[in-house]
Design a protein around this motif. Structure first.
Motif, short mmCIF file in Angstrom:
data_model
loop_
_atom_site.label_atom_id
_atom_site.label_comp_id
_atom_site.label_asym_id
_atom_site.label_seq_id
_atom_site.Cartn_x
_atom_site.Cartn_y
_atom_site.Cartn_z
N ARG A 44 -0.25 6.09 -6.55
CA ARG A 44 -0.91 5.60 -7.78
C ARG A 44 -2.41 5.39 -7.60
NH1 ARG A 44 3.09 0.83 -9.42
NH2 ARG A 44 1.32 0.29 -10.76
N PHE A 45 -2.88 5.48 -6.39
CA PHE A 45 -4.33 5.41 -6.17
C PHE A 45 -4.97 6.73 -6.59
CE2 PHE A 45 -3.54 1.80 -3.31
CZ PHE A 45 -4.66 1.01 -3.57
N LEU A 61 0.83 -1.21 0.00
CA LEU A 61 0.00 0.00 0.00
C LEU A 61 0.87 1.26 0.00
CD1 LEU A 61 -2.82 -1.03 2.49
CD2 LEU A 61 -3.02 -0.69 0.01
N LEU A 97 2.23 1.89 -3.38
CA LEU A 97 1.20 2.27 -4.37
C LEU A 97 0.48 3.56 -4.01
CD1 LEU A 97 -0.50 -1.19 -5.13
CD2 LEU A 97 1.20 0.03 -6.51
N LYS A 98 0.90 4.19 -2.91
CA LYS A 98 0.04 5.26 -2.40
C LYS A 98 -0.17 6.42 -3.37
CE LYS A 98 2.80 8.16 0.77
NZ LYS A 98 4.14 7.83 0.26
#
Ligand code: 13P
Ligand code: 13P
Ligand code: MG
Ligand code: MG
Ligand code: MG
Length: 383
Positions: A359-360, A353, A356-357
């Protein structure tokens, strides 16, 4: 004259990986306990379930005794030295502290103890597990002490007909509650069916408050809000004359249930009842095992054990457990094989997470649903 049975366990290293505590470690523990016979303890039996070593001891010093706990700690420390020499996997895994401070509780090892007046004949069953956690006992203990379809004695033994009192621990909130069966059976189930939060710690016979069962729940705990992992558990159950018969104590395991644990302490899987020789979990580091050792206590000495799950009567349970293992293994990293995030012992999900933070991105069109869409409550009214 009271006797205390103390079962103290720890994982201090595996051969290889997390599969087995080798003979060298058991022999080291036996050497330490042998020296303490007559000084601290009356008798002992050392066994293993997978990579966990179980010290079964009798003495006259009561529960939570510093000498008895210190003895167990010393045995595990000596075994850890051997594990380190052999470079076993996870050497000293369950010894979380460098020094002993009076009680093994909170220091890594698990512990189940009960003190009682020895009956004319005192049969007990000691359960030892690997690759699961203390909530593995919620379901079978319920069946043993509250389900008349499992335990005929609840119906036919006048000492049991008034039921049992369950001490349930909220391991997240650090609280406990007592519930009495049969009257409060549904409330009991409402709690103990939830493995994330509730574990049965002790069971008492209501007629006279005699201790009937105890489970190690030490490490199934949140320290400073953080989940610190599973404690491959042990339990002690008293049997016969006013308690469930030995066969009633074993019967819940004839139909294997799913427990948390297995690979990386992060999966659901069946609990397979086995004899001591077969307490060697290897497939996907499992499936989780349980052994049941029957003893008669005689003037504080341990007569036995009878290796109860070695019986052919449990062959079919093992077959069923293996079928359940095949079925749930198919799910791989998907739920319901994978445990919910709060119950996983090892997880990289927070790191994923974090990576990817950035990319959300927000979902498009959500505003429309919130403004114009039919709300849940409204829809229910329409139906
Ligand atoms: P036995 O007839 O073998 O003594 O067994 C009695 C009993 O109660 C079994 O549960
Ligand atoms: P143990 O709790 O038995 O050490 O097992 C841990 C593990 O990661 C198994 O895959
Ligand atoms: Mg281990
Ligand atoms: Mg283990
Ligand atoms: Mg474990």
């Amino acid at each position: 004259n009271k006797v205390t049975v103390s079962v103290i366990k720890a994982d201090v290293g595996g051969l290889c990986g997390h599969t087995l505590a080798p003979d060298e470690l058991l022999e080291t523990c036996e050497g330490v306990l042998e020296e303490a016979v007559d000084e601290i303890i009356l008798d002992y039996y050392v066994t293993r379930c997978g990579d966990d070593i179980d010290l079964i001891m009798t003495h006259r010093l009561g529960c939570d005794n510093e000498k008895v706990h210190g003895l167990a700690w010393k045995a595990f420390e000596e075994a850890t030295k051997v594990a380190k020499e052999l470079k076993l996997y996870g050497a000293g895994q369950d010894l979380l502290s460098d020094s002993f401070s009076g009680n093994v509780r909170g220091m890594g090892p698990g512990c189940a103890e009960m003190e009682f007046v020895e009956r004319k004949s005192e049969p007990i069953v000691v359960f030892c597990c690997d690759k699961t956690d203390p909530t593995a006992f919620n379901y079978p203990l319920f069946k043993m002490f509250a389900d008349p379809f499992n335990t005929a004695g609840l119906v036919f033994d006048p000492s049991m007909i008034s039921g049992f009192r369950f001490e349930v621990h909220d391991v997240v909130g650090h609280k406990k509650v007592f519930l009495e069966t049969p009257e409060e059976m549904y409330m009991l189930l409402a709690l103990i069916g939830d493995y994330e939060k509730y574990a049965i710690k002790r069971i008492y016979r209501r007629k006279d408050n005699e201790i009937a069962a105890v489970v190690s729940t030490e490490k199934l705990n949140y320290i400073a809000g953080e989940y610190v992992g599973k404690d491959d558990p042990v339990a002690i159950v008293r049997a016969q004359s006013g308690f469930p018969a030995v066969g009633e104590v074993l019967e819940p395991f004839a139909n294997p249930h799913f427990v948390p644990g297995w690979m990386r302490g992060s999966h659901w899987g069946p609990l397979m009842p086995v004899g001591e020789e077969d307490a060697t979990p290897t497939r996907f580091d499992g499936p989780a095992r349980i052994i049941a050792l029957g003893f008669q206590i005689c003037d504080g000495m341990l007569i036995g054990p009878n290796d109860l799950f070695a019986d052919k009567g449990f062959d079919k349970a093992r077959e069923k457990a293996l079928e359940m293992a095949d079925i749930i293994r198919r799910m791989g990293p998907f739920q319901p094989h994978r445990l919910p995030a709060t119950m996983m012992e090892y997880t990289t999900v927070p790191k994923v997470l974090e990576a990817l933070k950035d990319r959300f991105v927000p979902l498009e069109g959500l505003e429309l649903i919130e403004e114009g869409g039919v709300k849940r409550e409204d829809r229910r009214d329409v139906e």
